[in-house]
Design a protein around this motif. Structure first.
Motif, PDB file in Angstrom:
ATOM      1  N   ALA A  23     -12.460  -4.395  23.232  1.00 16.94           N
ATOM      2  CA  ALA A  23     -12.369  -3.061  23.842  1.00 16.94           C
ATOM      3  C   ALA A  23     -11.209  -2.252  23.252  1.00 16.94           C
ATOM      4  N   CYS A  24     -10.120  -2.923  22.898  1.00 16.54           N
ATOM      5  CA  CYS A  24      -8.967  -2.180  22.375  1.00 16.54           C
ATOM      6  C   CYS A  24      -9.216  -1.704  20.943  1.00 16.54           C
ATOM      7  N   CYS A  25     -10.270  -2.175  20.317  1.00 16.39           N
ATOM      8  CA  CYS A  25     -10.615  -1.760  18.953  1.00 16.39           C
ATOM      9  C   CYS A  25     -11.783  -0.764  18.981  1.00 16.39           C
ATOM     10  N   THR A  26     -12.218  -0.385  20.185  1.00 22.00           N
ATOM     11  CA  THR A  26     -13.392   0.467  20.367  1.00 22.00           C
ATOM     12  C   THR A  26     -13.012   1.635  21.263  1.00 22.00           C
ATOM     13  N   LEU A  34      -6.962   4.890  19.333  1.00 18.26           N
ATOM     14  CA  LEU A  34      -6.277   5.500  18.197  1.00 18.26           C
ATOM     15  C   LEU A  34      -5.107   4.605  17.806  1.00 18.26           C
ATOM     16  N   VAL A  35      -5.178   4.013  16.641  1.00 18.79           N
ATOM     17  CA  VAL A  35      -4.104   3.113  16.194  1.00 18.79           C
ATOM     18  C   VAL A  35      -3.261   3.852  15.159  1.00 18.79           C
ATOM     19  N   ILE A  36      -2.082   4.289  15.572  1.00 19.98           N
ATOM     20  CA  ILE A  36      -1.192   5.021  14.663  1.00 19.98           C
ATOM     21  C   ILE A  36      -0.564   4.032  13.694  1.00 19.98           C
ATOM     22  N   CYS A  77      -3.930   7.436  11.514  1.00 23.16           N
ATOM     23  CA  CYS A  77      -4.610   6.553  12.467  1.00 23.16           C
ATOM     24  C   CYS A  77      -5.637   5.740  11.706  1.00 23.16           C
ATOM     25  N   LEU A  78      -5.797   4.489  12.072  1.00 18.83           N
ATOM     26  CA  LEU A  78      -6.831   3.684  11.425  1.00 18.83           C
ATOM     27  C   LEU A  78      -8.175   4.386  11.554  1.00 18.83           C
ATOM     28  N   ARG A  79      -8.932   4.387  10.477  1.00 24.62           N
ATOM     29  CA  ARG A  79     -10.223   5.084  10.475  1.00 24.62           C
ATOM     30  C   ARG A  79     -11.192   4.428  11.452  1.00 24.62           C
ATOM     31  N   ARG A  84     -15.627   2.927  16.618  1.00 25.07           N
ATOM     32  CA  ARG A  84     -15.031   1.587  16.473  1.00 25.07           C
ATOM     33  C   ARG A  84     -14.075   1.588  15.290  1.00 25.07           C
ATOM     34  N   CYS A  85     -13.005   0.834  15.402  1.00 25.13           N
ATOM     35  CA  CYS A  85     -12.133   0.658  14.243  1.00 25.13           C
ATOM     36  C   CYS A  85     -12.977   0.124  13.086  1.00 25.13           C
ATOM     37  N   ARG A  86     -12.793   0.680  11.903  1.00 29.70           N
ATOM     38  CA  ARG A  86     -13.653   0.253  10.798  1.00 29.70           C
ATOM     39  C   ARG A  86     -13.364  -1.187  10.364  1.00 29.70           C
ATOM     40  N   PHE A  87     -12.300  -1.784  10.904  1.00 27.60           N
ATOM     41  CA  PHE A  87     -11.980  -3.167  10.525  1.00 27.60           C
ATOM     42  C   PHE A  87     -12.425  -4.185  11.571  1.00 27.60           C
ATOM     43  N   LEU A  88     -13.164  -3.697  12.564  1.00 29.60           N
ATOM     44  CA  LEU A  88     -13.717  -4.605  13.563  1.00 29.60           C
ATOM     45  C   LEU A  88     -15.093  -5.058  13.084  1.00 29.60           C
ATOM     46  N   GLY A  89     -15.240  -6.356  12.937  1.00 35.25           N
ATOM     47  CA  GLY A  89     -16.542  -6.862  12.483  1.00 35.25           C
ATOM     48  C   GLY A  89     -16.967  -8.029  13.345  1.00 35.25           C
ATOM     49  N   ARG A  92     -14.537  -9.445  15.791  1.00 39.64           N
ATOM     50  CA  ARG A  92     -13.266  -9.973  15.293  1.00 39.64           C
ATOM     51  C   ARG A  92     -12.628  -8.994  14.323  1.00 39.64           C
ATOM     52  N   CYS A  93     -11.307  -9.015  14.295  1.00 39.88           N
ATOM     53  CA  CYS A  93     -10.569  -8.157  13.369  1.00 39.88           C
ATOM     54  C   CYS A  93     -10.665  -8.731  11.960  1.00 39.88           C
ATOM     55  N   ARG A  94     -11.094  -7.904  11.014  1.00 41.21           N
ATOM     56  CA  ARG A  94     -11.252  -8.393   9.635  1.00 41.21           C
ATOM     57  C   ARG A  94      -9.937  -8.352   8.856  1.00 41.21           C
ATOM     58  N   VAL A  95      -8.893  -7.765   9.460  1.00 39.16           N
ATOM     59  CA  VAL A  95      -7.590  -7.716   8.771  1.00 39.16           C
ATOM     60  C   VAL A  95      -6.514  -8.323   9.679  1.00 39.16           C
ATOM     61  N   TYR A  96      -6.910  -9.348  10.435  1.00 39.59           N
ATOM     62  CA  TYR A  96      -6.070  -9.867  11.519  1.00 39.59           C
ATOM     63  C   TYR A  96      -4.630 -10.151  11.079  1.00 39.59           C
ATOM     64  N   ALA A  98      -2.934  -8.860   8.843  1.00 37.82           N
ATOM     65  CA  ALA A  98      -2.213  -7.648   8.436  1.00 37.82           C
ATOM     66  C   ALA A  98      -2.368  -6.533   9.457  1.00 37.82           C
ATOM     67  N   ARG A  99      -2.821  -6.878  10.665  1.00 41.06           N
ATOM     68  CA  ARG A  99      -3.075  -5.823  11.652  1.00 41.06           C
ATOM     69  C   ARG A  99      -1.752  -5.123  12.011  1.00 41.06           C
ATOM     70  N   PRO A 100      -1.862  -3.836  12.339  1.00 45.53           N
ATOM     71  CA  PRO A 100      -0.654  -3.044  12.616  1.00 45.53           C
ATOM     72  C   PRO A 100       0.069  -3.480  13.901  1.00 45.53           C
ATOM     73  N   TRP A 101       1.286  -2.977  14.078  1.00 50.73           N
ATOM     74  CA  TRP A 101       2.099  -3.329  15.252  1.00 50.73           C
ATOM     75  C   TRP A 101       1.374  -3.028  16.552  1.00 50.73           C
ATOM     76  N   ILE A 102       0.702  -1.885  16.615  1.00 50.89           N
ATOM     77  CA  ILE A 102       0.026  -1.515  17.877  1.00 50.89           C
ATOM     78  C   ILE A 102      -0.985  -2.594  18.258  1.00 50.89           C
ATOM     79  N   CYS A 103      -1.715  -3.088  17.276  1.00 46.56           N
ATOM     80  CA  CYS A 103      -2.721  -4.124  17.554  1.00 46.56           C
ATOM     81  C   CYS A 103      -2.050  -5.446  17.925  1.00 46.56           C
ATOM     82  N   ARG A 104      -0.918  -5.740  17.287  1.00 45.28           N
ATOM     83  CA  ARG A 104      -0.226  -7.011  17.556  1.00 45.28           C
ATOM     84  C   ARG A 104       0.353  -7.068  18.963  1.00 45.28           C
TER      85      ARG A 104
END
Ligand code: SF4
Length: 180
Positions: A23-26, A34-36, A77-79, A84-89, A92-96, A98-104
């Motif tokens: 949900a936090c990626c959608t 919005l992930v700055i 902001c992540l595209r 949906r975040c374009r890195f959500l597949g 699961r996060c496809r860049v886990y 290297a995910r940004p601070w907000i996601c961590r």
């Protein structure tokens, strides 16, 4: 600044364990995901995804109006694609790694010394001491990274003008015209 142990205590009292709901990626409500991201985070995500940096992020969608037709926003902001975040597949996060601070650090953030908690179905679930300490460290590191980025943006704003009639993104590394 909060101490790690004190912050970890508060996180443990609240409780949190990721349910992998995504949900936090959608976008579940207006701009909810919005992930700055800073320029360094854009590069990290680009490297992890194996794509060019200019395909990672879009300008933060709130612009300020300046003089002579200038419009500008701060950072990126992540595209998102279809909300949906374009890195959500596949949930699961496809860049886990290297995910940004907000996601961590989601669903937490620090506002000064105050811990802010966003909506999340994972809240209230038991969290071990080790995980709470790791989260507390990440929150403090995020706060420092955000302060550095803000200082960088202020320095750029003083040194580099936004060209007249342009729409631009100002980040800690420069002024980037997105529409001439
Ligand atoms: S980078 Fe990963 S964790 Fe962050 S919003 Fe995108 S899919 Fe979710």
């Amino acid at each position: 600044m909060r101490g790690v142990d004190d912050l970890a205590d508060e996180v443990m009292k609240i409780g949190f364990a990721c349910t992998r709901c995504g949900a936090c990626c959608t976008e579940v409500s207006g701009d909810s995901n919005l992930v700055i991201v800073s320029p360094a985070e854009v590069r990290a995500v680009a490297g992890a995804a194996g794509i060019p940096a200019d395909e990672v992020a879009d300008p933060f969608p709130e612009y300020l109006d300046g003089e002579d037709g200038r419009r500008f926003t701060f950072d990126w902001c992540l595209r998102r694609e279809g909300g949906r975040c374009r890195f959500l597949g596949d949930g699961r996060c496809r860049v886990y790694a290297a995910r940004p601070w907000i996601c961590r650090t989601y669903p937490f953030m620090l506002d000064g010394d105050r811990l802010i908690v966003s909506e999340c179905p994972g809240l209230g679930r038991p969290i071990g001491r080790e995980a709470a300490v790791a989260l507390a460290r990440a929150l403090l590191d995020r706060q420092k990274a955000e302060a550095r980025e803000e200082a960088g943006i202020r320095a750029v704003m003083e040194a580099v003008p936004v060209p007249s009639g342009s729409v631009a993104v100002i980040d800690s590394e420069g002024v980037w015209v997105v529409h001439g």
